[in-house]
Design a protein around this motif. Sequence first.
Motif, mmCIF file in Angstrom:
data_model
loop_
_atom_site.group_PDB
_atom_site.id
_atom_site.type_symbol
_atom_site.label_atom_id
_atom_site.label_comp_id
_atom_site.label_asym_id
_atom_site.label_seq_id
_atom_site.Cartn_x
_atom_site.Cartn_y
_atom_site.Cartn_z
ATOM 1 N N LEU A 21 -10.749 -115.459 0.391
ATOM 2 C CA LEU A 21 -11.707 -114.471 -0.115
ATOM 3 C C LEU A 21 -11.003 -113.142 -0.359
ATOM 4 C CD1 LEU A 21 -14.664 -115.237 2.339
ATOM 5 C CD2 LEU A 21 -14.380 -116.068 -0.004
ATOM 6 N N HIS A 22 -9.849 -113.177 -0.991
ATOM 7 C CA HIS A 22 -9.080 -111.958 -1.196
ATOM 8 C C HIS A 22 -9.545 -111.197 -2.446
ATOM 9 C CE1 HIS A 22 -6.947 -115.394 -2.961
ATOM 10 N NE2 HIS A 22 -6.641 -114.583 -3.945
ATOM 11 N N GLY A 23 -9.479 -109.874 -2.342
ATOM 12 C CA GLY A 23 -9.769 -109.006 -3.466
ATOM 13 C C GLY A 23 -11.201 -108.994 -3.954
ATOM 14 N N LEU A 24 -12.164 -109.217 -3.064
ATOM 15 C CA LEU A 24 -13.570 -109.273 -3.469
ATOM 16 C C LEU A 24 -14.353 -108.015 -3.089
ATOM 17 C CD1 LEU A 24 -14.372 -112.984 -2.513
ATOM 18 C CD2 LEU A 24 -13.751 -112.056 -4.758
ATOM 19 N N GLY A 25 -13.698 -107.030 -2.494
ATOM 20 C CA GLY A 25 -14.381 -105.807 -2.096
ATOM 21 C C GLY A 25 -15.279 -105.967 -0.883
ATOM 22 N N ILE A 26 -15.042 -106.986 -0.091
ATOM 23 C CA ILE A 26 -15.858 -107.265 1.096
ATOM 24 C C ILE A 26 -15.672 -106.150 2.125
ATOM 25 C CG2 ILE A 26 -16.160 -108.854 3.034
ATOM 26 C CD1 ILE A 26 -15.207 -111.095 1.119
ATOM 27 N N SER A 27 -16.779 -105.620 2.630
ATOM 28 C CA SER A 27 -16.698 -104.550 3.629
ATOM 29 C C SER A 27 -17.290 -104.965 4.981
ATOM 30 C CB SER A 27 -17.400 -103.290 3.126
ATOM 31 O OG SER A 27 -18.750 -103.563 2.842
ATOM 32 N N GLU A 28 -17.858 -106.149 5.045
ATOM 33 C CA GLU A 28 -18.375 -106.697 6.303
ATOM 34 C C GLU A 28 -17.895 -108.139 6.439
ATOM 35 O OE1 GLU A 28 -22.582 -106.453 6.695
ATOM 36 O OE2 GLU A 28 -22.640 -104.328 6.168
#
Length: 78
Positions: A21-28
């Motif tokens: 899940l790299h580079g997806l802007g996940i913050s949680e």
Amino acid sequence: MKAYNLETARQHRDKITELYLHGLGISEWPSIVFELPQLQVLCLSENRLPEAPETLSRLTRLRALDLSGNLIQTLPAS
């Protein structure tokens, strides 16, 4: 089995051994991560994660973890 998105991980949670899940802007942290009993490789690089949770120790089969490029300053003791 490899998964490159959360939907695939949810549909095949008992078969997923690698989750990217790299580079997806996940913050949680995605809760599904802790519902994958076979998970061995987890890549969450280049997101916006502020911390690494204590619950990482529950991923007992995990062999590779990539958290590079996040906002994480420290890792939990566990």
